[in-house]
Motif scaffolding. Structure first.
Motif, PDB file in Angstrom:
ATOM      1  N   LEU A  10       0.831  -1.237  -0.047  1.00 52.88           N
ATOM      2  CA  LEU A  10      -0.070   0.132  -0.103  1.00 52.88           C
ATOM      3  C   LEU A  10       0.981   1.200  -0.059  1.00 52.88           C
ATOM      4  O   LEU A  10       1.877   1.387   0.493  1.00 52.88           O
ATOM      5  CB  LEU A  10      -0.977  -0.167   1.188  1.00 52.88           C
ATOM      6  CG  LEU A  10      -1.895   1.055   1.357  1.00 52.88           C
ATOM      7  CD1 LEU A  10      -2.888   1.040   0.103  1.00 52.88           C
ATOM      8  CD2 LEU A  10      -2.689   0.951   2.402  1.00 52.88           C
ATOM      9  N   ALA A  11       0.451   2.380  -0.650  1.00 49.51           N
ATOM     10  CA  ALA A  11       1.308   3.339  -0.956  1.00 49.51           C
ATOM     11  C   ALA A  11       2.387   3.003  -1.792  1.00 49.51           C
ATOM     12  O   ALA A  11       3.615   3.291  -1.283  1.00 49.51           O
ATOM     13  CB  ALA A  11       1.415   4.454   0.521  1.00 49.51           C
ATOM     14  N   ALA A  12       2.546   2.032  -2.867  1.00 52.95           N
ATOM     15  CA  ALA A  12       3.515   1.532  -3.199  1.00 52.95           C
ATOM     16  C   ALA A  12       4.584   2.504  -3.930  1.00 52.95           C
ATOM     17  O   ALA A  12       5.461   2.060  -4.227  1.00 52.95           O
ATOM     18  CB  ALA A  12       3.041   0.462  -4.019  1.00 52.95           C
ATOM     19  N   GLY A  13       3.922   3.707  -4.408  1.00 52.91           N
ATOM     20  CA  GLY A  13       4.796   4.285  -5.207  1.00 52.91           C
ATOM     21  C   GLY A  13       5.240   3.609  -6.422  1.00 52.91           C
ATOM     22  O   GLY A  13       4.422   2.799  -7.183  1.00 52.91           O
ATOM     23  N   PRO A  14       6.463   3.648  -6.955  1.00 56.21           N
ATOM     24  CA  PRO A  14       6.908   3.054  -7.959  1.00 56.21           C
ATOM     25  C   PRO A  14       7.502   1.586  -7.787  1.00 56.21           C
ATOM     26  O   PRO A  14       8.078   0.908  -8.395  1.00 56.21           O
ATOM     27  CB  PRO A  14       8.144   3.867  -8.511  1.00 56.21           C
ATOM     28  CG  PRO A  14       8.618   4.505  -7.249  1.00 56.21           C
ATOM     29  CD  PRO A  14       7.302   4.689  -6.336  1.00 56.21           C
ATOM     30  N   GLY A  15       6.621   0.994  -6.842  1.00 59.68           N
ATOM     31  CA  GLY A  15       6.842  -0.443  -6.545  1.00 59.68           C
ATOM     32  C   GLY A  15       8.300  -0.965  -6.091  1.00 59.68           C
ATOM     33  O   GLY A  15       8.609  -2.074  -6.225  1.00 59.68           O
ATOM     34  N   LEU A  16       8.939  -0.253  -5.203  1.00 56.15           N
ATOM     35  CA  LEU A  16      10.111  -0.686  -4.931  1.00 56.15           C
ATOM     36  C   LEU A  16       9.913  -1.758  -4.044  1.00 56.15           C
ATOM     37  O   LEU A  16      10.679  -2.626  -3.936  1.00 56.15           O
ATOM     38  CB  LEU A  16      10.731   0.562  -3.856  1.00 56.15           C
ATOM     39  CG  LEU A  16      11.105   1.839  -4.798  1.00 56.15           C
ATOM     40  CD1 LEU A  16      11.422   3.190  -4.039  1.00 56.15           C
ATOM     41  CD2 LEU A  16      11.892   1.876  -5.866  1.00 56.15           C
ATOM     42  N   LEU A  17       9.404  -1.600  -3.070  1.00 57.64           N
ATOM     43  CA  LEU A  17       9.007  -2.672  -2.050  1.00 57.64           C
ATOM     44  C   LEU A  17       8.265  -3.874  -2.783  1.00 57.64           C
ATOM     45  O   LEU A  17       8.755  -4.922  -2.691  1.00 57.64           O
ATOM     46  CB  LEU A  17       8.008  -2.485  -0.834  1.00 57.64           C
ATOM     47  CG  LEU A  17       8.674  -1.516   0.545  1.00 57.64           C
ATOM     48  CD1 LEU A  17       7.724  -1.050   1.109  1.00 57.64           C
ATOM     49  CD2 LEU A  17       9.647  -2.388   1.158  1.00 57.64           C
ATOM     50  N   ALA A  18       7.306  -3.450  -3.587  1.00 62.39           N
ATOM     51  CA  ALA A  18       6.490  -4.437  -3.931  1.00 62.39           C
ATOM     52  C   ALA A  18       7.352  -5.399  -5.224  1.00 62.39           C
ATOM     53  O   ALA A  18       7.398  -6.873  -5.172  1.00 62.39           O
ATOM     54  CB  ALA A  18       5.363  -3.842  -5.413  1.00 62.39           C
ATOM     55  N   ARG A  19       8.407  -4.980  -5.839  1.00 64.82           N
ATOM     56  CA  ARG A  19       9.233  -5.819  -6.682  1.00 64.82           C
ATOM     57  C   ARG A  19      10.220  -6.770  -5.803  1.00 64.82           C
ATOM     58  O   ARG A  19      10.435  -7.831  -6.129  1.00 64.82           O
ATOM     59  CB  ARG A  19      10.057  -4.783  -7.684  1.00 64.82           C
ATOM     60  CG  ARG A  19       8.984  -4.046  -8.481  1.00 64.82           C
ATOM     61  CD  ARG A  19       9.792  -3.458  -9.841  1.00 64.82           C
ATOM     62  NE  ARG A  19      11.217  -2.651  -9.494  1.00 64.82           N
ATOM     63  CZ  ARG A  19      11.052  -1.277  -9.291  1.00 64.82           C
ATOM     64  NH1 ARG A  19       9.841  -0.663  -9.152  1.00 64.82           N
ATOM     65  NH2 ARG A  19      12.337  -0.795  -9.115  1.00 64.82           N
ATOM     66  N   ASP A  20      10.662  -5.932  -4.774  1.00 59.71           N
ATOM     67  CA  ASP A  20      11.587  -6.917  -4.032  1.00 59.71           C
ATOM     68  C   ASP A  20      10.648  -8.001  -3.413  1.00 59.71           C
ATOM     69  O   ASP A  20      11.216  -9.197  -3.050  1.00 59.71           O
ATOM     70  CB  ASP A  20      12.197  -5.918  -3.041  1.00 59.71           C
ATOM     71  CG  ASP A  20      13.707  -5.351  -3.374  1.00 59.71           C
ATOM     72  OD1 ASP A  20      13.780  -5.649  -4.821  1.00 59.71           O
ATOM     73  OD2 ASP A  20      14.011  -4.656  -2.835  1.00 59.71           O
ATOM     74  N   ALA A  21       9.484  -7.709  -2.891  1.00 59.03           N
ATOM     75  CA  ALA A  21       8.417  -8.655  -2.270  1.00 59.03           C
ATOM     76  C   ALA A  21       8.219  -9.685  -3.280  1.00 59.03           C
ATOM     77  O   ALA A  21       8.274 -11.136  -2.755  1.00 59.03           O
ATOM     78  CB  ALA A  21       7.413  -7.954  -1.597  1.00 59.03           C
ATOM     79  N   ALA A  22       7.949  -9.257  -4.325  1.00 63.22           N
ATOM     80  CA  ALA A  22       7.815 -10.423  -5.371  1.00 63.22           C
ATOM     81  C   ALA A  22       8.646 -11.440  -5.677  1.00 63.22           C
ATOM     82  O   ALA A  22       8.493 -12.751  -5.741  1.00 63.22           O
ATOM     83  CB  ALA A  22       7.392  -9.803  -6.761  1.00 63.22           C
ATOM     84  N   ARG A  23      10.078 -10.918  -5.538  1.00 60.73           N
ATOM     85  CA  ARG A  23      11.315 -11.861  -5.676  1.00 60.73           C
ATOM     86  C   ARG A  23      10.992 -13.058  -4.498  1.00 60.73           C
ATOM     87  O   ARG A  23      11.612 -14.006  -4.626  1.00 60.73           O
ATOM     88  CB  ARG A  23      12.404 -11.153  -5.860  1.00 60.73           C
ATOM     89  CG  ARG A  23      12.579 -10.430  -6.943  1.00 60.73           C
ATOM     90  CD  ARG A  23      13.967  -9.520  -7.084  1.00 60.73           C
ATOM     91  NE  ARG A  23      14.022  -8.700  -8.010  1.00 60.73           N
ATOM     92  CZ  ARG A  23      13.881  -7.579  -8.289  1.00 60.73           C
ATOM     93  NH1 ARG A  23      13.219  -7.065  -7.280  1.00 60.73           N
ATOM     94  NH2 ARG A  23      14.042  -6.955  -9.500  1.00 60.73           N
ATOM     95  N   ARG A  24      10.302 -12.692  -3.433  1.00 54.74           N
ATOM     96  CA  ARG A  24      10.449 -13.673  -2.344  1.00 54.74           C
ATOM     97  C   ARG A  24       9.197 -14.490  -2.312  1.00 54.74           C
ATOM     98  O   ARG A  24       9.443 -15.497  -1.665  1.00 54.74           O
ATOM     99  CB  ARG A  24      10.389 -12.841  -0.978  1.00 54.74           C
ATOM    100  CG  ARG A  24      11.750 -11.895  -0.784  1.00 54.74           C
ATOM    101  CD  ARG A  24      11.996 -11.646   0.702  1.00 54.74           C
ATOM    102  NE  ARG A  24      13.035 -10.410   0.690  1.00 54.74           N
ATOM    103  CZ  ARG A  24      13.478 -10.053   1.923  1.00 54.74           C
ATOM    104  NH1 ARG A  24      13.056 -10.487   3.212  1.00 54.74           N
ATOM    105  NH2 ARG A  24      14.355  -9.193   2.083  1.00 54.74           N
ATOM    106  N   VAL A  25       8.069 -13.925  -2.954  1.00 59.10           N
ATOM    107  CA  VAL A  25       7.053 -14.952  -2.849  1.00 59.10           C
ATOM    108  C   VAL A  25       6.773 -15.777  -4.211  1.00 59.10           C
ATOM    109  O   VAL A  25       6.058 -16.764  -4.331  1.00 59.10           O
ATOM    110  CB  VAL A  25       6.020 -14.117  -2.717  1.00 59.10           C
ATOM    111  CG1 VAL A  25       5.965 -13.258  -1.372  1.00 59.10           C
ATOM    112  CG2 VAL A  25       5.214 -13.162  -3.866  1.00 59.10           C
ATOM    113  N   LEU A  26       7.197 -15.112  -5.486  1.00 63.41           N
ATOM    114  CA  LEU A  26       7.136 -15.936  -6.437  1.00 63.41           C
ATOM    115  C   LEU A  26       7.890 -17.461  -6.625  1.00 63.41           C
ATOM    116  O   LEU A  26       8.775 -17.580  -5.558  1.00 63.41           O
ATOM    117  CB  LEU A  26       7.856 -15.144  -7.878  1.00 63.41           C
ATOM    118  CG  LEU A  26       7.044 -13.807  -8.166  1.00 63.41           C
ATOM    119  CD1 LEU A  26       8.163 -13.031  -9.290  1.00 63.41           C
ATOM    120  CD2 LEU A  26       5.760 -13.938  -8.724  1.00 63.41           C
ATOM    121  N   PRO A  27       7.166 -18.457  -7.369  1.00 70.27           N
ATOM    122  CA  PRO A  27       6.438 -18.006  -8.556  1.00 70.27           C
ATOM    123  C   PRO A  27       4.857 -18.375  -8.261  1.00 70.27           C
ATOM    124  O   PRO A  27       4.008 -18.166  -8.928  1.00 70.27           O
ATOM    125  CB  PRO A  27       6.792 -19.009  -9.647  1.00 70.27           C
ATOM    126  CG  PRO A  27       7.433 -20.254  -8.569  1.00 70.27           C
ATOM    127  CD  PRO A  27       8.075 -19.642  -7.637  1.00 70.27           C
TER     128      PRO A  27
END
Length: 283
Positions: free
Chosen positions: A58-75
Protein backbone atom coordinates in the motif's frame (compact mmCIF):
# COMPACT_ATOMS: atom_id res chain seq x y z
CA UNK A 1 -10.21 7.81 14.10
CA UNK A 2 -9.79 11.07 12.21
CA UNK A 3 -6.64 13.15 12.41
CA UNK A 4 -7.92 16.73 12.38
CA UNK A 5 -4.64 18.49 11.72
CA UNK A 6 -5.98 22.04 11.65
CA UNK A 7 -9.09 24.10 11.12
CA UNK A 8 -9.87 24.46 7.43
CA UNK A 9 -7.96 21.34 6.39
CA UNK A 10 -9.54 19.88 3.23
CA UNK A 11 -8.69 16.18 2.93
CA UNK A 12 -9.89 15.89 -0.68
CA UNK A 13 -7.82 18.86 -1.81
CA UNK A 14 -4.82 17.54 0.10
CA UNK A 15 -5.09 14.11 -1.56
CA UNK A 16 -5.41 15.70 -4.99
CA UNK A 17 -2.21 17.69 -4.44
CA UNK A 18 -0.39 14.59 -3.21
CA UNK A 19 -1.53 12.62 -6.24
CA UNK A 20 -0.38 15.35 -8.64
CA UNK A 21 2.94 15.73 -6.84
CA UNK A 22 3.77 12.05 -6.72
CA UNK A 23 2.70 11.58 -10.35
CA UNK A 24 5.16 14.35 -11.28
CA UNK A 25 8.14 12.78 -9.48
CA UNK A 26 7.53 9.08 -10.18
CA UNK A 27 10.75 8.38 -12.11
CA UNK A 28 12.96 10.47 -9.82
CA UNK A 29 11.44 8.86 -6.72
CA UNK A 30 12.37 5.45 -8.13
CA UNK A 31 15.87 6.64 -9.08
CA UNK A 32 16.45 7.69 -5.46
CA UNK A 33 15.91 4.16 -4.14
CA UNK A 34 19.61 3.51 -3.33
CA UNK A 35 19.47 6.25 -0.67
CA UNK A 36 16.75 4.29 1.13
CA UNK A 37 18.01 0.76 0.48
CA UNK A 38 18.57 -0.11 4.13
CA UNK A 39 15.02 1.01 4.99
CA UNK A 40 13.57 -1.24 2.34
CA UNK A 41 15.62 -4.26 3.41
CA UNK A 42 14.72 -3.74 7.07
CA UNK A 43 11.00 -3.49 6.33
CA UNK A 44 10.96 -6.55 4.09
CA UNK A 45 12.91 -8.56 6.62
CA UNK A 46 10.38 -7.56 9.28
CA UNK A 47 7.48 -8.55 6.99
CA UNK A 48 9.14 -11.88 6.09
CA UNK A 49 7.14 -12.54 2.90
CA UNK A 50 7.17 -16.26 2.17
CA UNK A 51 6.94 -18.19 -1.12
CA UNK A 52 3.37 -18.51 -2.32
CA UNK A 53 1.93 -15.64 -0.27
CA UNK A 54 -0.39 -12.91 -1.54
CA UNK A 55 0.98 -9.49 -0.54
CA UNK A 56 -0.47 -5.97 -0.71
CA UNK A 57 2.01 -3.09 -0.98
CA UNK A 58 0.00 0.00 0.00
CA UNK A 59 1.22 3.50 -0.92
CA UNK A 60 3.52 1.50 -3.17
CA UNK A 61 4.81 4.38 -5.26
CA UNK A 62 6.91 3.00 -8.12
CA UNK A 63 6.85 -0.50 -6.64
CA UNK A 64 10.20 -0.49 -4.85
CA UNK A 65 8.98 -2.74 -2.03
CA UNK A 66 6.55 -4.58 -4.28
CA UNK A 67 9.24 -5.73 -6.70
CA UNK A 68 11.56 -6.95 -3.96
CA UNK A 69 8.67 -8.67 -2.20
CA UNK A 70 7.68 -10.35 -5.48
CA UNK A 71 11.12 -11.94 -5.69
CA UNK A 72 10.45 -13.58 -2.31
CA UNK A 73 6.94 -14.93 -3.05
CA UNK A 74 7.17 -15.95 -6.72
CA UNK A 75 6.40 -18.14 -8.57
CA UNK A 76 3.33 -19.33 -6.68
CA UNK A 77 2.60 -16.06 -4.87
CA UNK A 78 1.96 -12.55 -6.09
CA UNK A 79 2.21 -8.92 -4.99
CA UNK A 80 -0.34 -6.18 -5.70
CA UNK A 81 0.99 -2.61 -5.65
CA UNK A 82 -1.58 0.06 -4.78
CA UNK A 83 -1.19 3.84 -4.73
CA UNK A 84 -3.30 6.95 -5.26
CA UNK A 85 -0.84 8.12 -7.96
CA UNK A 86 -1.30 6.09 -11.13
CA UNK A 87 1.92 7.34 -12.75
CA UNK A 88 3.85 5.92 -9.81
CA UNK A 89 2.29 2.51 -10.45
CA UNK A 90 3.01 2.72 -14.18
CA UNK A 91 6.65 3.51 -13.42
CA UNK A 92 6.81 0.46 -11.18
CA UNK A 93 5.34 -1.79 -13.84
CA UNK A 94 7.81 -0.44 -16.40
CA UNK A 95 10.75 -1.16 -14.13
CA UNK A 96 9.43 -4.60 -13.21
CA UNK A 97 9.38 -5.48 -16.91
CA UNK A 98 12.94 -4.19 -17.34
CA UNK A 99 14.04 -6.36 -14.40
CA UNK A 100 12.50 -9.48 -15.91
CA UNK A 101 9.75 -9.85 -13.33
CA UNK A 102 6.31 -11.10 -14.34
CA UNK A 103 3.72 -8.39 -14.74
CA UNK A 104 3.49 -6.45 -11.48
CA UNK A 105 -0.14 -6.28 -10.39
CA UNK A 106 -1.26 -2.73 -9.69
CA UNK A 107 -4.43 -0.92 -8.63
CA UNK A 108 -4.87 2.82 -8.10
CA UNK A 109 -6.74 3.26 -4.80
CA UNK A 110 -7.32 5.71 -1.99
CA UNK A 111 -5.78 4.03 1.08
CA UNK A 112 -8.77 5.06 3.20
CA UNK A 113 -11.20 3.33 0.79
CA UNK A 114 -9.55 0.14 -0.46
CA UNK A 115 -11.31 -1.62 -3.34
CA UNK A 116 -10.40 -5.15 -2.21
CA UNK A 117 -12.49 -7.92 -0.69
CA UNK A 118 -12.22 -8.88 2.96
CA UNK A 119 -9.33 -11.24 3.73
CA UNK A 120 -7.74 -10.93 0.29
CA UNK A 121 -4.10 -10.87 1.42
CA UNK A 122 -1.74 -12.82 3.65
CA UNK A 123 0.23 -9.69 4.50
CA UNK A 124 0.50 -5.98 3.75
CA UNK A 125 3.45 -3.62 3.42
CA UNK A 126 3.25 0.14 3.98
CA UNK A 127 6.58 1.92 3.65
CA UNK A 128 6.73 5.61 4.67
CA UNK A 129 3.11 6.25 3.80
CA UNK A 130 0.83 6.11 6.84
CA UNK A 131 1.63 9.64 8.01
CA UNK A 132 0.58 11.05 4.63
CA UNK A 133 -3.01 9.85 4.96
CA UNK A 134 -5.41 12.45 6.41
CA UNK A 135 -7.04 9.67 8.47
CA UNK A 136 -4.33 7.07 9.23
CA UNK A 137 -6.63 5.20 11.60
CA UNK A 138 -9.14 4.64 8.80
CA UNK A 139 -6.39 3.38 6.49
CA UNK A 140 -5.23 0.90 9.12
CA UNK A 141 -8.81 -0.28 9.64
CA UNK A 142 -9.05 -0.89 5.89
CA UNK A 143 -5.80 -2.86 5.97
CA UNK A 144 -7.12 -4.91 8.88
CA UNK A 145 -10.21 -5.71 6.80
CA UNK A 146 -8.39 -6.86 3.65
CA UNK A 147 -5.83 -9.03 5.47
CA UNK A 148 -6.94 -12.58 6.31
CA UNK A 149 -7.32 -13.59 9.97
CA UNK A 150 -3.84 -14.38 11.25
CA UNK A 151 -2.30 -12.25 8.52
CA UNK A 152 0.19 -9.53 9.26
CA UNK A 153 1.26 -6.00 8.47
CA UNK A 154 4.70 -4.38 8.32
CA UNK A 155 5.04 -0.62 8.01
CA UNK A 156 7.52 2.20 8.53
CA UNK A 157 7.07 5.83 9.58
CA UNK A 158 9.54 8.63 10.17
CA UNK A 159 10.82 8.85 13.74
CA UNK A 160 10.41 12.07 15.80
CA UNK A 161 11.68 15.21 14.10
CA UNK A 162 14.91 15.55 16.09
CA UNK A 163 15.98 12.11 14.86
CA UNK A 164 15.39 12.89 11.17
CA UNK A 165 17.55 15.81 10.04
CA UNK A 166 17.26 14.24 6.59
CA UNK A 167 13.78 15.80 6.40
CA UNK A 168 13.97 18.45 9.11
CA UNK A 169 16.82 20.45 7.55
CA UNK A 170 14.83 21.02 4.35
CA UNK A 171 11.75 21.95 6.38
CA UNK A 172 13.85 24.42 8.39
CA UNK A 173 14.96 26.10 5.18
CA UNK A 174 11.39 26.33 3.92
CA UNK A 175 10.17 27.75 7.23
CA UNK A 176 12.96 30.35 7.25
CA UNK A 177 12.32 31.63 3.73
CA UNK A 178 8.58 31.19 3.15
CA UNK A 179 5.55 32.42 5.08
CA UNK A 180 3.72 29.81 7.12
CA UNK A 181 0.89 28.15 5.15
CA UNK A 182 -2.62 29.22 6.02
CA UNK A 183 -3.57 25.56 6.49
CA UNK A 184 -0.62 23.42 7.65
CA UNK A 185 0.02 20.01 6.12
CA UNK A 186 -0.13 16.96 8.41
CA UNK A 187 3.31 16.52 9.95
CA UNK A 188 5.33 13.64 8.55
CA UNK A 189 6.62 13.06 12.10
CA UNK A 190 3.21 12.77 13.78
CA UNK A 191 3.29 8.96 14.14
CA UNK A 192 6.99 8.59 14.95
CA UNK A 193 6.69 7.54 18.59
CA UNK A 194 5.96 4.05 19.83
CA UNK A 195 3.02 5.42 21.82
CA UNK A 196 1.34 7.13 18.84
CA UNK A 197 1.88 4.34 16.33
CA UNK A 198 1.14 1.54 18.77
CA UNK A 199 -2.14 3.14 19.84
CA UNK A 200 -3.27 3.50 16.22
CA UNK A 201 -2.48 -0.13 15.41
CA UNK A 202 -4.27 -1.34 18.52
CA UNK A 203 -7.33 0.82 17.79
CA UNK A 204 -7.52 -0.68 14.29
CA UNK A 205 -7.72 -4.18 15.78
CA UNK A 206 -4.15 -5.39 15.38
CA UNK A 207 -2.37 -7.46 18.02
CA UNK A 208 1.15 -8.80 18.65
CA UNK A 209 2.47 -5.31 17.87
CA UNK A 210 6.25 -4.98 17.68
CA UNK A 211 8.05 -1.66 17.16
CA UNK A 212 11.72 -1.30 16.24
CA UNK A 213 13.72 1.84 15.28
CA UNK A 214 16.01 1.75 12.28
CA UNK A 215 18.70 4.43 11.83
CA UNK A 216 20.58 5.18 8.61
CA UNK A 217 22.71 7.87 6.97
CA UNK A 218 22.50 9.38 3.50
CA UNK A 219 25.49 10.99 1.78
CA UNK A 220 25.30 13.94 -0.61
CA UNK A 221 28.12 15.50 -2.62
CA UNK A 222 26.62 18.98 -2.32
CA UNK A 223 23.70 20.84 -0.77
CA UNK A 224 21.84 20.97 -4.08
CA UNK A 225 21.92 17.17 -4.32
CA UNK A 226 20.37 17.02 -0.86
CA UNK A 227 17.65 19.50 -1.83
CA UNK A 228 16.80 17.60 -5.00
CA UNK A 229 16.60 14.33 -3.05
CA UNK A 230 14.17 15.99 -0.63
CA UNK A 231 11.97 17.19 -3.50
CA UNK A 232 12.07 13.72 -5.04
CA UNK A 233 10.39 12.36 -1.89
CA UNK A 234 8.07 15.21 -1.04
CA UNK A 235 4.99 14.62 -3.21
CA UNK A 236 2.43 17.32 -2.54
CA UNK A 237 4.92 19.61 -0.81
CA UNK A 238 7.18 19.44 -3.86
CA UNK A 239 4.20 20.13 -6.10
CA UNK A 240 3.32 23.23 -4.08
CA UNK A 241 6.91 24.50 -4.23
CA UNK A 242 7.06 23.90 -7.99
CA UNK A 243 4.39 26.59 -8.30
CA UNK A 244 6.51 29.20 -6.53
CA UNK A 245 8.30 31.90 -8.57
CA UNK A 246 11.57 30.63 -10.02
CA UNK A 247 13.53 33.21 -8.02
CA UNK A 248 12.08 31.82 -4.80
CA UNK A 249 12.87 28.25 -5.84
CA UNK A 250 16.44 29.26 -6.68
CA UNK A 251 16.87 30.93 -3.29
CA UNK A 252 15.67 27.79 -1.51
CA UNK A 253 18.24 25.71 -3.42
CA UNK A 254 20.99 28.15 -2.49
CA UNK A 255 20.07 28.67 1.16
CA UNK A 256 19.62 25.05 2.18
CA UNK A 257 23.39 24.80 2.71
CA UNK A 258 22.95 26.97 5.81
CA UNK A 259 20.79 24.33 7.46
CA UNK A 260 23.10 21.54 6.29
CA UNK A 261 26.28 23.10 7.70
CA UNK A 262 26.38 20.84 10.82
CA UNK A 263 26.49 17.78 8.54
CA UNK A 264 29.41 18.90 6.38
CA UNK A 265 32.55 16.76 6.19
CA UNK A 266 35.47 16.32 3.78
CA UNK A 267 33.32 14.33 1.35
CA UNK A 268 30.22 16.52 1.27
CA UNK A 269 27.32 16.00 3.66
CA UNK A 270 26.35 13.03 5.83
CA UNK A 271 22.74 13.42 6.97
CA UNK A 272 21.10 11.02 9.39
CA UNK A 273 17.58 9.66 9.34
CA UNK A 274 15.54 7.27 11.40
CA UNK A 275 12.30 5.33 10.98
CA UNK A 276 10.11 3.30 13.27
CA UNK A 277 9.27 -0.13 11.84
CA UNK A 278 6.12 -1.80 13.11
CA UNK A 279 4.84 -5.33 12.65
CA UNK A 280 1.45 -6.54 13.83
CA UNK A 281 -1.05 -9.33 13.29
CA UNK A 282 -4.76 -9.50 12.57
CA UNK A 283 -6.42 -11.66 15.21
Amino acid sequence: MTDNTSAGFDARRFKALERTGFNRIAARYADGAPLRASLQTALLDAAAPAPGEHILDLAAGPGLLARDAARRVLPDGWVLASDIAESMLAEGQRRAEQEGLPDLLAAACDAEHLAFADGSFDAALLGLGLFIFPDPGKALAELHRVIRPGGRIALSVWSPREEVPLIARAQDCIARLLPAPKVPRPSVFRLGTAEALGALLQAAGFSRIHLEPHAFTCRFACAEDYWQAFLDLAGGAAEAMSRLPEATQARLREEVATELAPHRDDDGYAVAGSVLIATAQRG
